[in-house]
Design a protein around this motif. Structure first.
Motif, PDB file in Angstrom:
ATOM      1  N   SER A 191      -2.318   4.186  -6.602  1.00  0.00           N
ATOM      2  CA  SER A 191      -2.550   3.401  -7.813  1.00  0.00           C
ATOM      3  C   SER A 191      -3.935   2.765  -7.891  1.00  0.00           C
ATOM      4  CB  SER A 191      -1.498   2.291  -7.913  1.00  0.00           C
ATOM      5  OG  SER A 191      -0.203   2.820  -7.839  1.00  0.00           O
ATOM      6  N   TRP A 192      -4.807   3.055  -6.946  1.00  0.00           N
ATOM      7  CA  TRP A 192      -6.149   2.460  -7.010  1.00  0.00           C
ATOM      8  C   TRP A 192      -6.770   2.764  -8.379  1.00  0.00           C
ATOM      9  CZ3 TRP A 192      -8.916  -1.243  -5.333  1.00  0.00           C
ATOM     10  CH2 TRP A 192     -10.312  -1.257  -5.528  1.00  0.00           C
ATOM     11  N   PRO A 193      -7.283   1.734  -9.074  1.00  0.00           N
ATOM     12  CA  PRO A 193      -7.677   1.919 -10.483  1.00  0.00           C
ATOM     13  C   PRO A 193      -8.702   3.021 -10.719  1.00  0.00           C
ATOM     14  CG  PRO A 193      -7.701  -0.427  -9.904  1.00  0.00           C
ATOM     15  CD  PRO A 193      -7.426   0.330  -8.635  1.00  0.00           C
ATOM     16  N   ASN A 194      -9.545   3.283  -9.742  1.00  0.00           N
ATOM     17  CA  ASN A 194     -10.591   4.271  -9.985  1.00  0.00           C
ATOM     18  C   ASN A 194     -10.214   5.677  -9.525  1.00  0.00           C
ATOM     19  OD1 ASN A 194     -12.279   2.299 -11.108  1.00  0.00           O
ATOM     20  ND2 ASN A 194     -12.944   1.663  -9.069  1.00  0.00           N
ATOM     21  N   ARG A 195      -8.995   5.834  -9.037  1.00  0.00           N
ATOM     22  CA  ARG A 195      -8.564   7.175  -8.601  1.00  0.00           C
ATOM     23  C   ARG A 195      -8.434   8.090  -9.797  1.00  0.00           C
ATOM     24  NH1 ARG A 195      -6.760   7.565  -3.384  1.00  0.00           N
ATOM     25  NH2 ARG A 195      -6.415   9.786  -3.516  1.00  0.00           N
ATOM     26  N   ALA A 232     -11.225  -0.038   2.549  1.00  0.00           N
ATOM     27  CA  ALA A 232     -10.621   1.246   2.948  1.00  0.00           C
ATOM     28  C   ALA A 232      -9.102   1.231   2.769  1.00  0.00           C
ATOM     29  CB  ALA A 232     -10.983   1.569   4.397  1.00  0.00           C
ATOM     30  N   TRP A 233      -8.457   0.086   3.023  1.00  0.00           N
ATOM     31  CA  TRP A 233      -6.985   0.006   2.915  1.00  0.00           C
ATOM     32  C   TRP A 233      -6.517   0.313   1.493  1.00  0.00           C
ATOM     33  CZ3 TRP A 233      -4.618  -3.187  -0.563  1.00  0.00           C
ATOM     34  CH2 TRP A 233      -5.407  -4.204  -1.122  1.00  0.00           C
ATOM     35  N   ALA A 234      -7.373  -0.006   0.495  1.00  0.00           N
ATOM     36  CA  ALA A 234      -6.956   0.117  -0.913  1.00  0.00           C
ATOM     37  C   ALA A 234      -7.312   1.469  -1.517  1.00  0.00           C
ATOM     38  CB  ALA A 234      -7.598  -0.989  -1.744  1.00  0.00           C
ATOM     39  N   ASN A 267      -6.070  -8.365  -4.395  1.00  0.00           N
ATOM     40  CA  ASN A 267      -6.833  -7.346  -3.679  1.00  0.00           C
ATOM     41  C   ASN A 267      -8.237  -7.827  -3.326  1.00  0.00           C
ATOM     42  OD1 ASN A 267      -4.587  -5.817  -4.361  1.00  0.00           O
ATOM     43  ND2 ASN A 267      -5.612  -4.780  -6.054  1.00  0.00           N
ATOM     44  N   LEU A 268      -8.357  -9.096  -2.946  1.00  0.00           N
ATOM     45  CA  LEU A 268      -9.675  -9.605  -2.560  1.00  0.00           C
ATOM     46  C   LEU A 268     -10.014  -9.083  -1.170  1.00  0.00           C
ATOM     47  CD1 LEU A 268     -12.056 -11.529  -3.228  1.00  0.00           C
ATOM     48  CD2 LEU A 268     -10.764 -13.330  -2.072  1.00  0.00           C
ATOM     49  N   PHE A 269     -11.091  -8.322  -1.065  1.00  0.00           N
ATOM     50  CA  PHE A 269     -11.508  -7.753   0.218  1.00  0.00           C
ATOM     51  C   PHE A 269     -12.271  -8.813   1.005  1.00  0.00           C
ATOM     52  CE2 PHE A 269     -12.327  -3.393  -2.059  1.00  0.00           C
ATOM     53  CZ  PHE A 269     -10.974  -3.269  -2.310  1.00  0.00           C
ATOM     54  N   LEU A 270     -11.832  -9.122   2.224  1.00  0.00           N
ATOM     55  CA  LEU A 270     -12.539 -10.107   3.048  1.00  0.00           C
ATOM     56  C   LEU A 270     -12.770  -9.561   4.453  1.00  0.00           C
ATOM     57  CD1 LEU A 270     -10.764 -13.520   2.300  1.00  0.00           C
ATOM     58  CD2 LEU A 270     -12.928 -12.677   1.351  1.00  0.00           C
ATOM     59  N   GLY A 279       2.776   3.767   0.134  1.00  0.00           N
ATOM     60  CA  GLY A 279       3.391   2.778   1.014  1.00  0.00           C
ATOM     61  C   GLY A 279       3.092   1.368   0.520  1.00  0.00           C
ATOM     62  N   LEU A 280       3.093   0.425   1.431  1.00  0.00           N
ATOM     63  CA  LEU A 280       2.928  -0.985   1.067  1.00  0.00           C
ATOM     64  C   LEU A 280       1.637  -1.236   0.297  1.00  0.00           C
ATOM     65  CD1 LEU A 280       3.957  -3.872   1.278  1.00  0.00           C
ATOM     66  CD2 LEU A 280       2.615  -4.091   3.382  1.00  0.00           C
ATOM     67  N   GLU A 281       0.543  -0.597   0.722  1.00  0.00           N
ATOM     68  CA  GLU A 281      -0.739  -0.848   0.066  1.00  0.00           C
ATOM     69  C   GLU A 281      -0.676  -0.488  -1.416  1.00  0.00           C
ATOM     70  OE1 GLU A 281      -0.461  -0.102   3.250  1.00  0.00           O
ATOM     71  OE2 GLU A 281      -1.543  -1.879   3.911  1.00  0.00           O
ATOM     72  N   ASP A 282       0.127   0.487  -1.745  1.00  0.00           N
ATOM     73  CA  ASP A 282       0.210   0.885  -3.155  1.00  0.00           C
ATOM     74  C   ASP A 282       0.920  -0.188  -3.996  1.00  0.00           C
ATOM     75  OD1 ASP A 282      -0.543   2.927  -5.013  1.00  0.00           O
ATOM     76  OD2 ASP A 282       1.577   3.380  -5.255  1.00  0.00           O
ATOM     77  N   TYR A 283       1.899  -0.861  -3.426  1.00  0.00           N
ATOM     78  CA  TYR A 283       2.522  -1.994  -4.133  1.00  0.00           C
ATOM     79  C   TYR A 283       1.468  -3.064  -4.433  1.00  0.00           C
ATOM     80  CZ  TYR A 283       7.450  -0.725  -3.210  1.00  0.00           C
ATOM     81  OH  TYR A 283       8.672  -0.120  -3.177  1.00  0.00           O
TER      82      TYR A 283
END
Lengths: 212, 212
Positions: A43-47, A36-38, A6-9, A55-59
């Motif tokens: 499952s984002w850790p801070n949610r 923003a995509w994450a 999940n490295l944001f670039l 969808g795919l981003e959650d995987y």
């Protein structure tokens, strides 16, 4: 395994902008745009709201914790301080008591300081080469994997030393022009890594690398 | 949660062909073609060689086991037998002693038989409605999720009963023309589910659904 997740670039290869400060941990970059995509994924850790997309981003997001036994990060991910910790001697990271790591974390710095424990996360402040720090992290991980948490320049050191097994970077359609850079182009790694490219409707492109 | 993972489908919505037999568990369909996207991934449950790809397909494949406490399957996934088990009274499934499930499995059938334990997997043969079978599986899962293992017609029953939380189907560019069908078109579910579509270079399209 040594893994990057999940490295944001930015489209020009930066993961943080210039001018990091207490108020702007990502410098002139806007982390809300870069990530923003994450942030919308269930499952984002801070949610904490129990909602979010699956969808795919959650995987991609939920793989962050799978079988990880330790994290290594650069000092600039931990803190906006530079030098021997004199400007913020009490600094305890950006995350508060309830960090998203839940494992030992090794913070690479030339300026040692005592270990810091917040809830279930202990931060160790260590100097040494990537190989030396990785050796300590692997020992702490106790058979599990080590996650390389960034920033980009720290990850680049480990890539250049041949120490990274898998890497996931999410490139957003944003130019930064300067800051902490992973690459000029993702194709730089193609001689040493398999490379899967996953374009998404929002303009984000996920790049997945694993060793040849 | 009730989850469907890695469901292999043809472009016309079939997950198995016609004419299932001992020699052809997928009938006239070729499982090597329908599942080609998955079998190359490092985390495929039946892999033993330690190799394989670690791109997007590996994320999808390795989610199969995450937090799953029980599986429900239709009788035709377990066996080519029909009716009261008289033609193959000793049948123990397609998988041998070392099954890929590692949890209790509930096999839906009108013809009950004693439970069967192979290594760490116990198969329970149960009749009843999807709601009744799910209730038993949730109890066995002990707080974890329940995976719906298929086949397509079994999954469709649970979808029509409103019991499925997330579904991942991988549609391969192959027409089957007949067999066990999940849908005429994936868009059938869009009134009740969010729907993420991920096309891949090999012509496979991953469809990810989660409840609205």
């Amino acid at each position: 395994m040594v893994r990057v997740h999940n490295l944001f670039l930015s489209s020009d290869g930066y993961g943080a902008g210039e001018g990091q400060s207490l108020e702007r941990p990502f410098g002139h970059a806007n982390p809300v745009e870069l990530g923003a995509w994450a942030f919308g994924a269930a499952s984002w850790p801070n949610r904490t709201d129990g909602a979010g997309t699956r969808g795919l981003e959650d995987y991609l997001v939920r793989d962050f914790h799978r079988n990880v036994g330790a994290e290594i990060m650069g000092r600039n991910k931990f803190s906006p301080c530079r030098g021997p910790w004199e400007d913020h001697p009490e600094w305890e990271g950006w995350w508060g008591e309830d960090t998203p790591f839940h494992t030992p974390v090794f913070v690479m710095t030339h300026y040692e300081r005592p270990a810091l424990t917040l809830t279930d996360t202990t931060f160790h402040f260590v100097s040494g080469t990537p190989e030396q720090v990785l050796e300590r992290a692997l020992e702490a991980a106790d058979g599990k994997d080590v996650r390389l948490g960034g920033g980009p320049e720290t990850i680049r050191q480990f890539l250049d030393a041949g120490l990274v097994d898998t890497l996931h970077a999410a490139v957003s359609p944003i130019e930064l022009g300067g800051g902490s850079r992973l690459w000029t182009s993702p194709e730089e790694l193609d001689d040493r890594y398999h490379h899967d490219v996953v374009p998404r409707p929002d303009g984000v492109v996920h790049h997945l690398f694993w060793r040849r």
